[in-house]
Scaffold this motif. Structure first.
Motif, PDB file in Angstrom:
ATOM      1  N   VAL A 234     -10.159 -19.053   9.886  1.00 44.07           N
ATOM      2  CA  VAL A 234     -10.116 -17.884  10.271  1.00 44.07           C
ATOM      3  C   VAL A 234      -8.818 -17.631  10.905  1.00 44.07           C
ATOM      4  O   VAL A 234      -8.026 -18.749  11.259  1.00 44.07           O
ATOM      5  CB  VAL A 234     -10.997 -18.047  11.824  1.00 44.07           C
ATOM      6  N   ASN A 235      -8.272 -16.591  10.730  1.00 41.55           N
ATOM      7  CA  ASN A 235      -6.895 -16.019  11.207  1.00 41.55           C
ATOM      8  C   ASN A 235      -6.837 -16.203  12.660  1.00 41.55           C
ATOM      9  O   ASN A 235      -8.021 -16.085  13.273  1.00 41.55           O
ATOM     10  CB  ASN A 235      -6.699 -14.936  10.638  1.00 41.55           C
ATOM     11  N   LYS A 236      -5.607 -16.852  13.008  1.00 39.48           N
ATOM     12  CA  LYS A 236      -5.491 -17.010  14.663  1.00 39.48           C
ATOM     13  C   LYS A 236      -5.867 -15.879  15.325  1.00 39.48           C
ATOM     14  O   LYS A 236      -6.409 -15.949  16.484  1.00 39.48           O
ATOM     15  CB  LYS A 236      -4.114 -17.484  15.048  1.00 39.48           C
ATOM     16  N   SER A 237      -5.131 -14.445  14.806  1.00 42.43           N
ATOM     17  CA  SER A 237      -5.613 -13.419  15.730  1.00 42.43           C
ATOM     18  C   SER A 237      -7.099 -13.143  15.794  1.00 42.43           C
ATOM     19  O   SER A 237      -7.717 -12.644  16.847  1.00 42.43           O
ATOM     20  CB  SER A 237      -5.092 -12.239  15.098  1.00 42.43           C
ATOM     21  N   ASP A 238      -7.748 -13.302  14.494  1.00 36.81           N
ATOM     22  CA  ASP A 238      -8.970 -13.095  14.664  1.00 36.81           C
ATOM     23  C   ASP A 238      -9.755 -14.231  15.584  1.00 36.81           C
ATOM     24  O   ASP A 238     -10.851 -13.931  16.425  1.00 36.81           O
ATOM     25  CB  ASP A 238      -9.746 -13.355  13.367  1.00 36.81           C
ATOM     26  N   PHE A 239      -9.453 -15.361  15.465  1.00 33.94           N
ATOM     27  CA  PHE A 239      -9.887 -16.506  16.627  1.00 33.94           C
ATOM     28  C   PHE A 239      -9.831 -16.038  17.959  1.00 33.94           C
ATOM     29  O   PHE A 239     -10.940 -16.231  18.522  1.00 33.94           O
ATOM     30  CB  PHE A 239      -9.205 -17.716  16.198  1.00 33.94           C
TER      31      PHE A 239
ATOM     32  N   SER B 108      -9.354 -12.975  19.276  1.00 34.32           N
ATOM     33  CA  SER B 108     -10.075 -11.751  19.456  1.00 34.32           C
ATOM     34  C   SER B 108     -11.748 -12.013  19.860  1.00 34.32           C
ATOM     35  O   SER B 108     -12.150 -11.362  20.599  1.00 34.32           O
ATOM     36  CB  SER B 108      -9.882 -10.781  18.079  1.00 34.32           C
ATOM     37  N   LEU B 109     -12.360 -13.067  18.739  1.00 33.10           N
ATOM     38  CA  LEU B 109     -13.562 -13.305  18.808  1.00 33.10           C
ATOM     39  C   LEU B 109     -13.962 -14.023  20.369  1.00 33.10           C
ATOM     40  O   LEU B 109     -15.012 -13.626  20.781  1.00 33.10           O
ATOM     41  CB  LEU B 109     -13.958 -13.980  17.726  1.00 33.10           C
TER      42      LEU B 109
ATOM     43  N   LYS C  16     -13.527 -11.379  23.070  1.00 29.78           N
ATOM     44  CA  LYS C  16     -14.806 -10.374  22.853  1.00 29.78           C
ATOM     45  C   LYS C  16     -15.901 -11.080  23.494  1.00 29.78           C
ATOM     46  O   LYS C  16     -16.875 -10.302  24.172  1.00 29.78           O
ATOM     47  CB  LYS C  16     -15.073 -10.095  21.294  1.00 29.78           C
TER      48      LYS C  16
ATOM     49  N   SER D   7      -1.966 -16.950  20.823  1.00 33.50           N
ATOM     50  CA  SER D   7      -1.543 -17.649  19.640  1.00 33.50           C
ATOM     51  C   SER D   7      -0.620 -18.745  19.745  1.00 33.50           C
ATOM     52  O   SER D   7      -0.542 -19.572  18.933  1.00 33.50           O
ATOM     53  CB  SER D   7      -1.116 -16.595  18.482  1.00 33.50           C
TER      54      SER D   7
ATOM     55  N   PHE E  32     -18.534 -18.109  15.907  1.00 34.38           N
ATOM     56  CA  PHE E  32     -18.085 -18.205  14.753  1.00 34.38           C
ATOM     57  C   PHE E  32     -18.932 -18.433  13.537  1.00 34.38           C
ATOM     58  O   PHE E  32     -18.358 -18.392  12.252  1.00 34.38           O
ATOM     59  CB  PHE E  32     -16.787 -19.305  14.764  1.00 34.38           C
TER      60      PHE E  32
ATOM     61  N   THR F 230      -3.692 -20.139  10.632  1.00 36.06           N
ATOM     62  CA  THR F 230      -4.988 -20.222  10.212  1.00 36.06           C
ATOM     63  C   THR F 230      -5.784 -21.485  11.365  1.00 36.06           C
ATOM     64  O   THR F 230      -5.003 -22.621  11.422  1.00 36.06           O
ATOM     65  CB  THR F 230      -4.990 -20.608   8.740  1.00 36.06           C
TER      66      THR F 230
END
Length: 340
Positions: free
Chosen positions: A222-227, A229-230, A233, A242, A279, A294
């Motif tokens: 998973v990209n750090k930003s998506d990590f 963000s999820l 959320k 990050s 995830f 990542t």
């Protein structure tokens, strides 16, 4: 004179070899590995199923069919053909399929004994795998898997159910809650460490034959930003960035079987199950690595980990364990009872 001597010698040899032949044909010694790595011999004293004590008509049950939104009356054994066919691969060994059949039958009886009809429109069981058991009718299986599967594999499923007709697992003479799942990481979980409910027969046990499962080990990147963000959320008050993720994300404790129990993420403590849900991980048994931009989840097993591992059952069957050996291994201190 020679012929009587030859006849006498032949008779003696036959008398010596006869018990050996009977032993091989009817008793069959099997040497297998135990969970501790040692070996033991199981002697099968008879091909006849020792649990077959009752021979009466199987009962009719009410099933809420989620695909049709209707409650249907079905023979329990006919229903189980469709359950076992969808809950376990028909390519699995006969003894693993028989173990699955007993577990699935026990689940239905458990629901009936405990009068569990909630969400089923008055029925004890439904066909939603997230709530009860997966199921497909004969016609649905034929449509989904084709004529060849029906001819080659369906009889194998049917035989596993028929050979265990009426058999359920009990603890204190009551049907157990026979939880099962796909793949463990080498050990199953204590029920109280996963579901907060303790059952004396759902204990952590070794499950050494898992490596053949295609989901024994998986990775998710998973990209750090998506990590981040999820996580935000799902937990809006979480404080995480990050920078220095490897310092603010720490696994604090694990279960007996190795799954993540508590993990600290920034200013919050979450459970391994929380992270698994967020995830979409295959299990709660994971490690986390941070490589550049990542996040890598290294996951072992597939499912909640409580009760019988289906791939573990298959591994045991391949090692010549019988279905009752498999069931007694995964469900501690239980017995098999024939109820019809």
């Amino acid at each position: 004179m020679k012929k009587p001597i030859i006849f006498l010698m032949g008779t003696m040899i036959f008398c010596i070899l006869l018990p050996v032949l009977i032993s091989v044909l009817f008793y069959g010694k099997v040497e297998i590995a135990t969970s501790s790595g040692t070996t033991k011999k199981i002697v099968q004293t008879s091909e006849k199923d020792p649990y077959e004590k009752v021979d009466s008509t199987s009962p009719t049950i009410s099933v809420y069919n989620c695909s049709t939104n209707k409650t249907e009356k079905m023979d329990i054994e006919t229903f189980l053909y469709g359950v076992v066919a969808t809950e376990m691969s028909s390519e699995f060994s006969e003894e693993a399929l028989k173990a699955q059949a007993v577990a699935a039958r026990t689940y239905i009886i458990y629901k009936m004994e405990n009068n569990m009809t909630q969400g089923h429109n008055g029925a004890y069981i439904c066909t939603n795998s997230n709530h009860c058991q997966a199921y497909a009718s004969y016609n649905e299986l034929k449509k989904q898997r084709g004529e060849d599967w029906i001819k080659e594999s369906y009889p194998k499923i049917k035989k596993a159910v028929d050979d265990t007709k009426g058999h359920i697992l009990t603890y204190d003479d009551k049907a157990i809650l026979p939880l099962y799942f796909s793949t463990s990481s080498g050990m199953t979980e204590n029920s109280e460490e996963v579901f907060s409910a303790q059952y004396p027969y759902l204990k952590s046990v070794s499950s050494p034959y898992e490596e053949q499962s295609p989901k024994y080990y998986t990775e998710l990147k998973v990209n750090k930003s998506d990590f981040i963000s999820l996580l935000k959320k799902n937990y809006s008050s979480i404080s995480i960035s990050s920078e220095n993720l490897n310092k603010v994300v720490k696994i604090l404790s694990r279960t007996t079987a190795g799954s993540v129990n508590i993990i600290k993420v920034g200013n919050k403590e979450l459970t391994g199950r929380n992270i698994r849900t967020i995830f979409g991980l295959n299990s709660s048994n994971f490690d986390i690595e941070f490589n550049g931009d990542t996040v890598v989840f290294k996951v072992k097993g597939y499912g909640h980990g409580v009760g019988m591992s289906q791939w573990g059952a298959e591994g045991m069957a391949q090692k010549n364990y019988k279905y009752d050996d498999i069931l007694f291994h995964y469900y501690t201190d239980t017995k098999i009872k024939d109820i019809y």
